[in-house]
Design a protein around this motif. Structure first.
Motif, PDB file in Angstrom:
ATOM      1  N   LEU A 192      -7.984   7.525  -0.340  1.00  0.00           N
ATOM      2  CA  LEU A 192      -8.618   8.693   0.273  1.00  0.00           C
ATOM      3  C   LEU A 192      -9.668   8.288   1.295  1.00  0.00           C
ATOM      4  CD1 LEU A 192      -8.947  11.797   0.279  1.00  0.00           C
ATOM      5  CD2 LEU A 192     -10.559  11.525  -1.625  1.00  0.00           C
ATOM      6  N   HIS A 193      -9.621   8.956   2.456  1.00  0.00           N
ATOM      7  CA  HIS A 193     -10.603   8.737   3.521  1.00  0.00           C
ATOM      8  C   HIS A 193     -11.262  10.056   3.893  1.00  0.00           C
ATOM      9  CE1 HIS A 193      -9.369   4.552   4.180  1.00  0.00           C
ATOM     10  NE2 HIS A 193      -8.135   4.980   3.988  1.00  0.00           N
ATOM     11  N   SER A 194     -12.133  10.021   4.892  1.00  0.00           N
ATOM     12  CA  SER A 194     -12.888  11.220   5.266  1.00  0.00           C
ATOM     13  C   SER A 194     -12.019  12.302   5.874  1.00  0.00           C
ATOM     14  CB  SER A 194     -14.008  10.850   6.244  1.00  0.00           C
ATOM     15  OG  SER A 194     -13.449  10.266   7.423  1.00  0.00           O
ATOM     16  N   ASN A 195     -10.975  11.924   6.611  1.00  0.00           N
ATOM     17  CA  ASN A 195     -10.148  12.935   7.292  1.00  0.00           C
ATOM     18  C   ASN A 195      -8.654  12.808   6.997  1.00  0.00           C
ATOM     19  OD1 ASN A 195      -9.814  10.549   8.635  1.00  0.00           O
ATOM     20  ND2 ASN A 195     -10.064  11.398  10.691  1.00  0.00           N
ATOM     21  N   ASN A 196      -8.254  11.807   6.229  1.00  0.00           N
ATOM     22  CA  ASN A 196      -6.839  11.659   5.877  1.00  0.00           C
ATOM     23  C   ASN A 196      -6.721  10.839   4.594  1.00  0.00           C
ATOM     24  OD1 ASN A 196      -6.088   8.646   6.529  1.00  0.00           O
ATOM     25  ND2 ASN A 196      -7.306   9.356   8.282  1.00  0.00           N
ATOM     26  N   HIS A 197      -5.529  10.786   4.069  1.00  0.00           N
ATOM     27  CA  HIS A 197      -5.297   9.963   2.881  1.00  0.00           C
ATOM     28  C   HIS A 197      -3.861   9.458   2.886  1.00  0.00           C
ATOM     29  CE1 HIS A 197      -4.401  14.147   1.774  1.00  0.00           C
ATOM     30  NE2 HIS A 197      -3.553  13.694   0.872  1.00  0.00           N
ATOM     31  N   VAL A 198      -3.675   8.286   2.272  1.00  0.00           N
ATOM     32  CA  VAL A 198      -2.358   7.657   2.178  1.00  0.00           C
ATOM     33  C   VAL A 198      -1.820   7.886   0.766  1.00  0.00           C
ATOM     34  CG1 VAL A 198      -1.082   5.495   2.246  1.00  0.00           C
ATOM     35  CG2 VAL A 198      -2.893   5.923   3.915  1.00  0.00           C
ATOM     36  N   VAL A 199      -0.616   8.437   0.702  1.00  0.00           N
ATOM     37  CA  VAL A 199       0.033   8.720  -0.579  1.00  0.00           C
ATOM     38  C   VAL A 199       1.192   7.749  -0.775  1.00  0.00           C
ATOM     39  CG1 VAL A 199       1.219  10.451  -1.971  1.00  0.00           C
ATOM     40  CG2 VAL A 199      -0.570  11.155  -0.365  1.00  0.00           C
ATOM     41  N   VAL A 200       1.163   7.019  -1.879  1.00  0.00           N
ATOM     42  CA  VAL A 200       2.250   6.105  -2.230  1.00  0.00           C
ATOM     43  C   VAL A 200       2.712   6.442  -3.642  1.00  0.00           C
ATOM     44  CG1 VAL A 200       2.908   3.719  -2.682  1.00  0.00           C
ATOM     45  CG2 VAL A 200       1.483   4.255  -0.709  1.00  0.00           C
ATOM     46  N   VAL A 201       4.002   6.672  -3.794  1.00  0.00           N
ATOM     47  CA  VAL A 201       4.597   6.924  -5.109  1.00  0.00           C
ATOM     48  C   VAL A 201       5.567   5.789  -5.395  1.00  0.00           C
ATOM     49  CG1 VAL A 201       5.969   8.499  -6.505  1.00  0.00           C
ATOM     50  CG2 VAL A 201       4.371   9.419  -4.820  1.00  0.00           C
ATOM     51  N   ILE A 202       5.433   5.159  -6.563  1.00  0.00           N
ATOM     52  CA  ILE A 202       6.298   4.046  -6.934  1.00  0.00           C
ATOM     53  C   ILE A 202       7.002   4.370  -8.250  1.00  0.00           C
ATOM     54  CG2 ILE A 202       4.861   2.342  -5.774  1.00  0.00           C
ATOM     55  CD1 ILE A 202       3.740   1.548  -8.523  1.00  0.00           C
ATOM     56  N   ASP A 203       8.113   3.680  -8.498  1.00  0.00           N
ATOM     57  CA  ASP A 203       8.822   3.863  -9.753  1.00  0.00           C
ATOM     58  C   ASP A 203       8.415   2.774 -10.738  1.00  0.00           C
ATOM     59  OD1 ASP A 203      10.155   1.556  -9.003  1.00  0.00           O
ATOM     60  OD2 ASP A 203      11.980   2.593  -8.376  1.00  0.00           O
ATOM     61  N   GLU A 204       9.130   2.669 -11.840  1.00  0.00           N
ATOM     62  CA  GLU A 204       8.765   1.717 -12.891  1.00  0.00           C
ATOM     63  C   GLU A 204       9.037   0.272 -12.507  1.00  0.00           C
ATOM     64  OE1 GLU A 204      10.993   3.185 -16.180  1.00  0.00           O
ATOM     65  OE2 GLU A 204       9.472   4.636 -16.777  1.00  0.00           O
ATOM     66  N   GLU A 205       9.710   0.057 -11.391  1.00  0.00           N
ATOM     67  CA  GLU A 205       9.980  -1.299 -10.915  1.00  0.00           C
ATOM     68  C   GLU A 205       9.211  -1.606  -9.639  1.00  0.00           C
ATOM     69  OE1 GLU A 205      14.183  -1.434 -10.528  1.00  0.00           O
ATOM     70  OE2 GLU A 205      14.560  -1.447 -12.697  1.00  0.00           O
ATOM     71  N   ASP A 206       8.182  -0.818  -9.357  1.00  0.00           N
ATOM     72  CA  ASP A 206       7.315  -0.986  -8.186  1.00  0.00           C
ATOM     73  C   ASP A 206       8.028  -0.730  -6.861  1.00  0.00           C
ATOM     74  OD1 ASP A 206       4.988  -1.376  -9.498  1.00  0.00           O
ATOM     75  OD2 ASP A 206       4.952  -3.556  -9.306  1.00  0.00           O
ATOM     76  N   ASN A 207       9.137  -0.034  -6.893  1.00  0.00           N
ATOM     77  CA  ASN A 207       9.802   0.362  -5.653  1.00  0.00           C
ATOM     78  C   ASN A 207       9.124   1.610  -5.102  1.00  0.00           C
ATOM     79  OD1 ASN A 207      11.896  -1.663  -5.813  1.00  0.00           O
ATOM     80  ND2 ASN A 207      12.799  -0.433  -7.459  1.00  0.00           N
ATOM     81  N   LYS A 208       8.883   1.615  -3.803  1.00  0.00           N
ATOM     82  CA  LYS A 208       8.209   2.751  -3.186  1.00  0.00           C
ATOM     83  C   LYS A 208       9.182   3.915  -2.998  1.00  0.00           C
ATOM     84  CE  LYS A 208       4.657   0.145  -0.679  1.00  0.00           C
ATOM     85  NZ  LYS A 208       4.070  -0.158   0.663  1.00  0.00           N
ATOM     86  N   VAL A 209       8.788   5.071  -3.503  1.00  0.00           N
ATOM     87  CA  VAL A 209       9.563   6.290  -3.330  1.00  0.00           C
ATOM     88  C   VAL A 209       8.984   7.120  -2.192  1.00  0.00           C
ATOM     89  CG1 VAL A 209      10.361   8.403  -4.475  1.00  0.00           C
ATOM     90  CG2 VAL A 209      10.145   6.269  -5.787  1.00  0.00           C
ATOM     91  N   VAL A 210       7.646   7.129  -2.086  1.00  0.00           N
ATOM     92  CA  VAL A 210       6.939   7.828  -1.007  1.00  0.00           C
ATOM     93  C   VAL A 210       5.873   6.885  -0.469  1.00  0.00           C
ATOM     94  CG1 VAL A 210       5.447   9.781  -0.404  1.00  0.00           C
ATOM     95  CG2 VAL A 210       7.315  10.108  -2.021  1.00  0.00           C
ATOM     96  N   ASP A 211       5.725   6.846   0.833  1.00  0.00           N
ATOM     97  CA  ASP A 211       4.684   6.047   1.476  1.00  0.00           C
ATOM     98  C   ASP A 211       4.327   6.724   2.801  1.00  0.00           C
ATOM     99  OD1 ASP A 211       2.945   4.205   2.477  1.00  0.00           O
ATOM    100  OD2 ASP A 211       4.300   2.490   2.357  1.00  0.00           O
ATOM    101  N   LYS A 212       3.272   7.553   2.762  1.00  0.00           N
ATOM    102  CA  LYS A 212       2.984   8.373   3.944  1.00  0.00           C
ATOM    103  C   LYS A 212       1.488   8.662   4.059  1.00  0.00           C
ATOM    104  CE  LYS A 212       4.546  12.577   6.316  1.00  0.00           C
ATOM    105  NZ  LYS A 212       5.401  13.788   6.212  1.00  0.00           N
ATOM    106  N   ARG A 213       0.999   8.669   5.292  1.00  0.00           N
ATOM    107  CA  ARG A 213      -0.381   9.064   5.584  1.00  0.00           C
ATOM    108  C   ARG A 213      -0.380  10.516   6.054  1.00  0.00           C
ATOM    109  NH1 ARG A 213      -4.987   6.173   7.039  1.00  0.00           N
ATOM    110  NH2 ARG A 213      -3.751   4.266   7.289  1.00  0.00           N
ATOM    111  N   ILE A 214      -1.218  11.347   5.464  1.00  0.00           N
ATOM    112  CA  ILE A 214      -1.295  12.755   5.848  1.00  0.00           C
ATOM    113  C   ILE A 214      -2.762  13.164   5.977  1.00  0.00           C
ATOM    114  CG2 ILE A 214       0.898  13.417   4.799  1.00  0.00           C
ATOM    115  CD1 ILE A 214      -0.613  14.400   2.377  1.00  0.00           C
ATOM    116  N   ASP A 215      -2.986  14.291   6.682  1.00  0.00           N
ATOM    117  CA  ASP A 215      -4.344  14.808   6.840  1.00  0.00           C
ATOM    118  C   ASP A 215      -4.877  15.344   5.521  1.00  0.00           C
ATOM    119  OD1 ASP A 215      -4.313  14.200   9.534  1.00  0.00           O
ATOM    120  OD2 ASP A 215      -3.553  16.179  10.119  1.00  0.00           O
ATOM    121  N   ASN A 216      -6.190  15.452   5.435  1.00  0.00           N
ATOM    122  CA  ASN A 216      -6.816  15.981   4.226  1.00  0.00           C
ATOM    123  C   ASN A 216      -6.587  17.487   4.137  1.00  0.00           C
ATOM    124  OD1 ASN A 216      -7.699  13.511   3.400  1.00  0.00           O
ATOM    125  ND2 ASN A 216      -9.831  13.794   3.982  1.00  0.00           N
TER     126      ASN A 216
END
Length: 519
Positions: A192-216
């Motif tokens: 989390l940052h002041s004006n945006n945040h990076v969302v990363v979703v991983i599975d049980e094997e550390d594979n990235k399902v979501v990796d995206k920067r979006i506004d707050n």
């Protein structure tokens, strides 16, 4: 087994997926054998390899305990006991305590008991020792062998692997209640940052399902996570200055949220690259392992009142600066000092010629001071009216030196006293203990002195000053400490005594006892 790779710190992971074709006339039996036995054997081996390869900085004794707790979480007939240093010393296990003296992390003894077998079966006991990083005789080892110093963790890992294999395979054969979920769990980390945040979703094997920067924007975050809501175990969010809106919004939507203690999160130092996306991934990864350091999510219904009291403290500091400014100007210009009590009186008049530059200078301070005092009084009235004065408040105000404002501050900043395991933990949270690092009986420096709640630190220091002024027993204790050390250390020692006493008061619902506190 041969497809195992430890590549979670690599930005690009090799695709090792493949299909195994079994040629056998007993296909159903082969599949059942795999699901009930071989699957857990493979998972146990992979888990042991993961932790044996993990940097020792990330997998210390307490972190290992959390991994085991998560591993057996929800399994019937499993009992886990964790012995800390005090319990281990009480059992005279000198060999264990001796090995751990060179570490900044305390040792733990973990006992996992499974009672789901047949009563007629003889018990099986497995024991293993694990040293996350063996630095013994480090000065005698050359560079070629240092990489293998993590292998001393393998003894404990073998036991963990064997125990998990036995428990899960037995439970699979005997009961349907212990079968794992068919849907793979997901873990979300948010940087989390002041004006945006990076969302990363991983599975049980550390594979990235979501990796995206979006506004707050809460709606944007909810829309991004919506397709995975049922699979997401929890969302880890950094405890930055602006976490309220995101944490509260996700909790209202039914997500389990972990507020991350960012000061306690350690990244692997061997990384050549680190950024927001890697940080968010790391939070999800630590949460998956069960070793994510988290903080307390304060209930929002009391958070606003608590923050209002914090604003009062800010205004009090500003008001004090204006009082000191007026005092210094009078002292500097006229040669005598006026007390702060006199300056705050309604009929106080500045001892300067009206219209002079000295008058205008001091008058500006005086007008701001009166405005601040007025706002401080309004805040005090609002907070006392807004909060239901619980039994805890009455207990706190039984301490000499703790009035309504200090009592309310301590009550709101502390929250639920049950979240602190012992008086020492609470005193540490209040910044009333020293930060000392020792090895082999020698001081190795200090650090992390500001970890804890600065508002409780202030509150107990204020209470200590008042207690020393109005209680003879506390005064004698203070004078003894002052003679040996100095006044600052002495007053902090009194604050430490009060903090420990408050812990027991709130936990046991007892009024303050000066004899017990300073016995």
């Amino acid at each position: 087994m041969r497809h195992y790779r430890f590549d979670k710190y690599k930005s690009k992971k090799e695709d090792r997926s493949s299909t195994i074709e079994l040629i056998t006339p007993h296909a159903t039996a082969a599949i059942d054998h795999y699901n009930s036995d071989l699957k857990y054997l493979a998972e146990g081996v992979h888990m042991a390899r993961d932790f044996a390869t993990e940097p020792g900085k990330s997998l210390y004794p307490q972190a290992f305990v959390e991994v085991i707790k998560q591993k057996f979480n929800g399994i019937d007939n499993v009992k886990i006991r964790v012995l800390d240093v005090a319990a281990i010393q009480k059992l005279n296990m000198g060999a264990l305590t001796g090995v751990s003296k060179g570490s900044i992390n305390d040792l733990r003894l973990i006992v996992v008991e499974y009672s789901g077998g047949n009563r007629t079966d003889a018990p099986i006991a497995l024991a293993g020792k694990g040293i996350t990083v063996d630095t013994g005789a480090i000065s005698l080892k050359n560079n070629n062998g240092m990489w293998a110093m993590k292998s001393n963790l393998s003894g404990a890992l073998k036991i963990l692997k064997s125990a998990s294999e036995l428990v899960f395979s037995y439970a699979e054969r005997c009961s349907n209640h212990h079968k794992r979920e068919a849907v793979m769990s997901l873990y979300c980390g948010i940087d989390l940052h002041s004006n945006n945040h990076v969302v990363v979703v991983i599975d049980e094997e550390d594979n990235k399902v979501v990796d995206k920067r979006i506004d707050n924007n809460l709606n944007a975050t909810l829309a991004l996570l919506a397709p995975y809501k049922e699979q997401i175990k929890a969302v880890a969010i950094e405890s930055t200055f602006n976490w309220y809106w995101l944490v509260d919004g996700l909790i209202e939507q039914g997500y389990q949220v972990k507020l991350v203690n960012t000061a306690a999160v350690k990244q692997y130092e061997g990384l050549k690259y680190s950024g927001d996306h890697q940080d968010a991934f790391h939070l999800g990864h630590l949460m998956r392992l069960g070793i994510l350091p988290t903080g307390h999510i304060y209930p929002p219904e009391y958070r606003q009142v608590r923050d209002l009291l914090r604003r009062r403290r800010q205004l009090v500091k500003h008001a004090s600066s204006h009082v000191i400014s007026i005092q210094n100007q009078i002292w500097r210009s006229l040669g005598y000092r006026v007390s702060c009590v006199d300056i705050r009186k309604k009929d106080f008049k500045l001892p300067f010629e009206i219209g002079s530059f000295l008058y205008h200078s001091a008058h500006s301070n005086l007008m701001i001071l009166k405005t601040l005092d007025k706002q401080i009084a309004i805040i005090e009235q609002q907070t006392l009216e807004a909060v239901e004065l619980k039994d805890e408040f009455k207990l706190l105000t039984s301490v000499t030196g703790i009035g309504p404002i200090l009592g309310l501050t301590i009550m709101l900043e502390t929250g639920d006293i049950k979240r602190f395991e012992a008086a020492g933990n609470y005193a540490s949270y209040c910044r009333c203990v020293n930060s000392v690092r020792e090895s082999n009986g020698k001081k190795k420096g200090t650090g992390n002195r500001k970890a804890g709640n600065k508002y409780l630190s202030w509150a107990f220091s204020e209470a200590a000053h008042y207690l020393v002024r109005f209680d003879a027993k506390a005064k004698r204790f203070y004078e003894r400490k002052k003679q040996k050390l100095n006044g600052i250390v002495a007053i902090r020692a009194v604050a430490h005594k009060i903090a420990r006493a408050v812990f027991h008061m709130l936990k046991n619902k007892q009024v303050f006892d000066i004899e017990r506190a300073f016995s």
